[in-house]
Write a protein that holds these residues in place. Structure first.
Motif, PDB file in Angstrom:
ATOM      1  N   UNK A  19       0.853  -1.182   0.000  1.00  0.00           N
ATOM      2  CA  UNK A  19       0.000   0.000   0.000  1.00  0.00           C
ATOM      3  C   UNK A  19       0.888   1.230   0.000  1.00  0.00           C
ATOM      4  N   UNK A  20       0.469   2.267  -0.723  1.00  0.00           N
ATOM      5  CA  UNK A  20       1.249   3.495  -0.828  1.00  0.00           C
ATOM      6  C   UNK A  20       0.293   4.678  -0.722  1.00  0.00           C
ATOM      7  N   UNK A  21       0.598   5.594   0.192  1.00  0.00           N
ATOM      8  CA  UNK A  21      -0.227   6.781   0.386  1.00  0.00           C
ATOM      9  C   UNK A  21       0.673   7.998   0.466  1.00  0.00           C
ATOM     10  N   UNK A  22       0.201   9.137  -0.062  1.00  0.00           N
ATOM     11  CA  UNK A  22       0.924  10.402   0.040  1.00  0.00           C
ATOM     12  C   UNK A  22       0.069  11.390   0.817  1.00  0.00           C
ATOM     13  N   UNK A  23       0.742  12.208   1.622  1.00  0.00           N
ATOM     14  CA  UNK A  23       0.062  13.195   2.450  1.00  0.00           C
ATOM     15  C   UNK A  23       0.755  14.540   2.335  1.00  0.00           C
ATOM     16  N   UNK A  24      -0.032  15.622   2.427  1.00  0.00           N
ATOM     17  CA  UNK A  24       0.511  16.976   2.498  1.00  0.00           C
ATOM     18  C   UNK A  24       1.034  17.236   3.906  1.00  0.00           C
ATOM     19  N   UNK A  81       3.339  16.125   8.796  1.00  0.00           N
ATOM     20  CA  UNK A  81       4.706  16.594   9.000  1.00  0.00           C
ATOM     21  C   UNK A  81       5.146  16.388  10.451  1.00  0.00           C
ATOM     22  N   UNK A  82       4.265  16.645  11.406  1.00  0.00           N
ATOM     23  CA  UNK A  82       4.593  16.425  12.816  1.00  0.00           C
ATOM     24  C   UNK A  82       4.845  14.939  13.091  1.00  0.00           C
ATOM     25  N   UNK A  83       4.088  14.075  12.449  1.00  0.00           N
ATOM     26  CA  UNK A  83       4.288  12.633  12.603  1.00  0.00           C
ATOM     27  C   UNK A  83       5.630  12.232  12.007  1.00  0.00           C
ATOM     28  N   UNK A  84       5.904  12.720  10.792  1.00  0.00           N
ATOM     29  CA  UNK A  84       7.133  12.376  10.081  1.00  0.00           C
ATOM     30  C   UNK A  84       8.380  12.814  10.841  1.00  0.00           C
ATOM     31  N   UNK A 130      11.549  11.073   3.524  1.00  0.00           N
ATOM     32  CA  UNK A 130      10.174  11.574   3.631  1.00  0.00           C
ATOM     33  C   UNK A 130       9.122  10.459   3.706  1.00  0.00           C
ATOM     34  N   UNK A 131       9.560   9.217   3.936  1.00  0.00           N
ATOM     35  CA  UNK A 131       8.627   8.087   3.981  1.00  0.00           C
ATOM     36  C   UNK A 131       8.662   7.385   5.329  1.00  0.00           C
ATOM     37  N   UNK A 132       7.510   6.870   5.705  1.00  0.00           N
ATOM     38  CA  UNK A 132       7.397   5.999   6.871  1.00  0.00           C
ATOM     39  C   UNK A 132       6.912   4.660   6.342  1.00  0.00           C
ATOM     40  N   UNK A 133       7.565   3.589   6.760  1.00  0.00           N
ATOM     41  CA  UNK A 133       7.190   2.242   6.347  1.00  0.00           C
ATOM     42  C   UNK A 133       6.629   1.497   7.540  1.00  0.00           C
ATOM     43  N   UNK A 134       5.478   0.873   7.343  1.00  0.00           N
ATOM     44  CA  UNK A 134       4.798   0.140   8.392  1.00  0.00           C
ATOM     45  C   UNK A 134       4.685  -1.317   7.961  1.00  0.00           C
ATOM     46  N   UNK A 189       3.861   5.371   3.711  1.00  0.00           N
ATOM     47  CA  UNK A 189       3.194   6.665   3.733  1.00  0.00           C
ATOM     48  C   UNK A 189       4.278   7.710   3.538  1.00  0.00           C
ATOM     49  N   UNK A 190       4.027   8.625   2.606  1.00  0.00           N
ATOM     50  CA  UNK A 190       5.083   9.536   2.175  1.00  0.00           C
ATOM     51  C   UNK A 190       4.584  10.970   2.133  1.00  0.00           C
ATOM     52  N   UNK A 191       5.499  11.884   2.383  1.00  0.00           N
ATOM     53  CA  UNK A 191       5.220  13.305   2.251  1.00  0.00           C
ATOM     54  C   UNK A 191       5.078  13.634   0.770  1.00  0.00           C
ATOM     55  N   UNK A 192       3.977  14.269   0.406  1.00  0.00           N
ATOM     56  CA  UNK A 192       3.720  14.630  -0.988  1.00  0.00           C
ATOM     57  C   UNK A 192       4.750  15.668  -1.418  1.00  0.00           C
TER      58      UNK A 192
END
Length: 91
Positions: free
Chosen positions: A13-18, A38-41, A68-72, A82-85
């Motif tokens: 699964x791959x998601x991007x977030x602002x 951003x605070x999570x990252x 800029x990515x977090x892998x779960x 989940x990655x920073x857009x």
């Protein structure tokens, strides 16, 4: 059990977030404030934020960060990235 790095190349699964995205709905453990992506990252408490949570219908058992990515890693061995857009520059 293989290390989570083994799975980085092909996440399930791959998601991007602002930066200011609140849709993960993760709260700071002490204050209860909903955190932006951003605070999570940039936090040093990824373990506390993600372990034993359910994301994409999977219980998270491991977490790591790479730029800029977090892998779960989920208990069903699915990997969620989940990655920073990225902001593309207009010319």
């Amino acid at each position: 059990m293989p290390q989570i790095n083994y799975f980085f190349k092909k996440p399930d699964y791959y998601y991007e977030y602002d930066n200011e995205d609140l849709s993960l709905n993760l709260k700071h453990p002490q204050t209860g404030k909903t955190l932006t992506f951003f605070e999570i990252l940039t936090s040093n408490m990824l373990f506390d934020l993600f372990i034993d949570k359910t994301i994409a219908n999977s219980k998270i058992i491991a977490v790591t960060k790479d730029g800029p990515s977090i892998y779960l890693l989920a208990d069903n061995r699915n990997v969620i990235q989940i990655k920073l857009k990225s902001k593309e520059r207009l010319i």
